[in-house]
Design a protein around this motif. Structure first.
Motif, short mmCIF file in Angstrom:
data_model
loop_
_atom_site.label_atom_id
_atom_site.label_comp_id
_atom_site.label_asym_id
_atom_site.label_seq_id
_atom_site.Cartn_x
_atom_site.Cartn_y
_atom_site.Cartn_z
N VAL A 123 0.82 -1.22 0.00
CA VAL A 123 0.00 0.00 0.00
C VAL A 123 0.85 1.26 0.00
O VAL A 123 0.69 2.13 -0.87
CB VAL A 123 -0.97 0.01 1.20
CG1 VAL A 123 -1.79 1.29 1.22
CG2 VAL A 123 -1.87 -1.21 1.17
N ALA A 124 1.75 1.39 0.95
CA ALA A 124 2.53 2.62 1.07
C ALA A 124 3.30 2.97 -0.20
O ALA A 124 3.25 4.12 -0.65
CB ALA A 124 3.47 2.53 2.28
N PRO A 125 3.99 2.03 -0.85
CA PRO A 125 4.70 2.40 -2.08
C PRO A 125 3.75 2.85 -3.21
O PRO A 125 4.08 3.77 -3.95
CB PRO A 125 5.43 1.11 -2.47
CG PRO A 125 5.56 0.33 -1.22
CD PRO A 125 4.33 0.66 -0.42
N ALA A 126 2.61 2.21 -3.32
CA ALA A 126 1.67 2.60 -4.38
C ALA A 126 1.14 4.00 -4.15
O ALA A 126 1.02 4.80 -5.08
CB ALA A 126 0.51 1.60 -4.45
N LEU A 127 0.82 4.32 -2.90
CA LEU A 127 0.28 5.64 -2.59
C LEU A 127 1.34 6.73 -2.65
O LEU A 127 1.03 7.89 -2.94
CB LEU A 127 -0.39 5.62 -1.22
CG LEU A 127 -1.57 4.65 -1.07
CD1 LEU A 127 -2.17 4.74 0.33
CD2 LEU A 127 -2.63 4.88 -2.13
N ALA A 128 2.58 6.37 -2.37
CA ALA A 128 3.66 7.36 -2.42
C ALA A 128 3.80 7.96 -3.82
O ALA A 128 4.26 9.10 -3.97
CB ALA A 128 4.98 6.72 -2.00
N ALA A 129 3.35 7.24 -4.83
CA ALA A 129 3.45 7.72 -6.21
C ALA A 129 2.65 8.98 -6.44
O ALA A 129 2.96 9.75 -7.34
CB ALA A 129 2.98 6.63 -7.17
N VAL A 130 1.61 9.22 -5.65
CA VAL A 130 0.76 10.39 -5.86
C VAL A 130 0.84 11.42 -4.74
O VAL A 130 0.26 12.50 -4.85
CB VAL A 130 -0.72 9.99 -6.08
CG1 VAL A 130 -0.85 9.18 -7.36
CG2 VAL A 130 -1.27 9.25 -4.89
N ALA A 131 1.55 11.10 -3.68
CA ALA A 131 1.63 12.02 -2.54
C ALA A 131 2.60 13.16 -2.87
O ALA A 131 3.74 12.91 -3.24
CB ALA A 131 2.11 11.27 -1.30
N PRO A 132 2.16 14.41 -2.73
CA PRO A 132 3.04 15.53 -3.03
C PRO A 132 4.15 15.70 -1.99
O PRO A 132 5.19 16.27 -2.28
CB PRO A 132 2.10 16.74 -3.04
CG PRO A 132 0.97 16.34 -2.17
CD PRO A 132 0.82 14.86 -2.34
N ASP A 133 3.92 15.20 -0.79
CA ASP A 133 4.88 15.27 0.30
C ASP A 133 4.45 14.28 1.39
O ASP A 133 3.37 13.72 1.32
CB ASP A 133 4.96 16.69 0.87
CG ASP A 133 3.63 17.19 1.44
OD1 ASP A 133 2.66 16.40 1.52
OD2 ASP A 133 3.55 18.36 1.81
N ARG A 134 5.28 14.05 2.35
CA ARG A 134 4.98 13.22 3.52
C ARG A 134 4.23 11.93 3.15
O ARG A 134 3.14 11.66 3.67
CB ARG A 134 4.22 14.05 4.53
CG ARG A 134 5.02 15.29 4.94
CD ARG A 134 4.23 16.26 5.71
NE ARG A 134 3.95 15.72 7.03
CZ ARG A 134 3.50 16.42 8.04
NH1 ARG A 134 3.29 17.71 7.89
NH2 ARG A 134 3.25 15.87 9.20
#
Length: 186
Positions: A123-134
């Motif tokens: 989950v975390a790596p997939a969501l990191a793709a769209v997170a602008p920060d943090r």
């Protein structure tokens, strides 16, 4: 001569995993025994040991599941929930490992650790793709929303949440997920 039943090692192993998931989900890690799992399947406990060696190995395999999250790089912000939620529904409703693991995680440190590993690895790596920060904080907030929704809908069966359609859930929960993933905190 009596008809001889054919045995399938693959089917027996799958039946053991299904029984283990059910036991871990209802009884937790500590109270689940390999003997109990064997009894549920109608096999000798030695066969469970032969396939899985010990309870930790049985649990580790029973707790494995894949979310199959898509690459989110090119997904428009306002479509993130529409892309993610069907993947979550598929795991919650069609994967035999997720719900027992979710139930077990509430009372078992081993199950909780298994759930955290799925989160950290998928989950975390997939969501990191769209997170602008943090990205870690944003993924954790999405995870809290999604796991809370799954627990309330599928384990507790909170009405009317349990009766809502997928589309209704996407409309209600989607903006929250998109907010967590993309909006600057105040």
């Amino acid at each position: 001569m009596p008809e001889r039943r054919t045995r399938s090692a693959v089917a027996t192993r799958a039946a053991i995993l299904d029984a283990a998931r059910a036991r871990f989900g209802t009884e937790g890690y500590d109270r689940t025994t390999m003997r109990g799992v064997a009894s549920d399947v109608g096999v000798d406990p030695a066969l469970v040991i032969r396939y899985f060696t010990n309870k930790e190995s049985l649990f580790a395999e029973a707790a494995e599941f894949e979310l199959h999250l898509p690459d989110l790089h090119d997904v428009p912000t306002d479509q993130l929930a529409a892309v993610l939620m069907p993947q979550f529904f598929a795991v919650w409703e069609n994967d035999g490992a997720f719900l027992p693991l979710l139930r077990a995680a509430a009372g078992s440190p081993r199950a909780a650790e298994a759930m955290l590993q799925v989160f950290a690895r998928q989950v975390a790596p997939a969501l990191a793709a769209v997170a602008p920060d943090r990205p870690d904080e944003r993924a954790a907030l999405v995870g809290s929303q999604i796991l809370g929704l799954a627990f309330a809908r599928y384990v507790l069966r909170v009405p009317p949440l349990a009766d809502m359609t997928h589309d209704q859930l996407v409309r209600w929960v989607g903006p929250v997920l998109e907010y967590y993933l993309t909006t600057e905190p105040r």
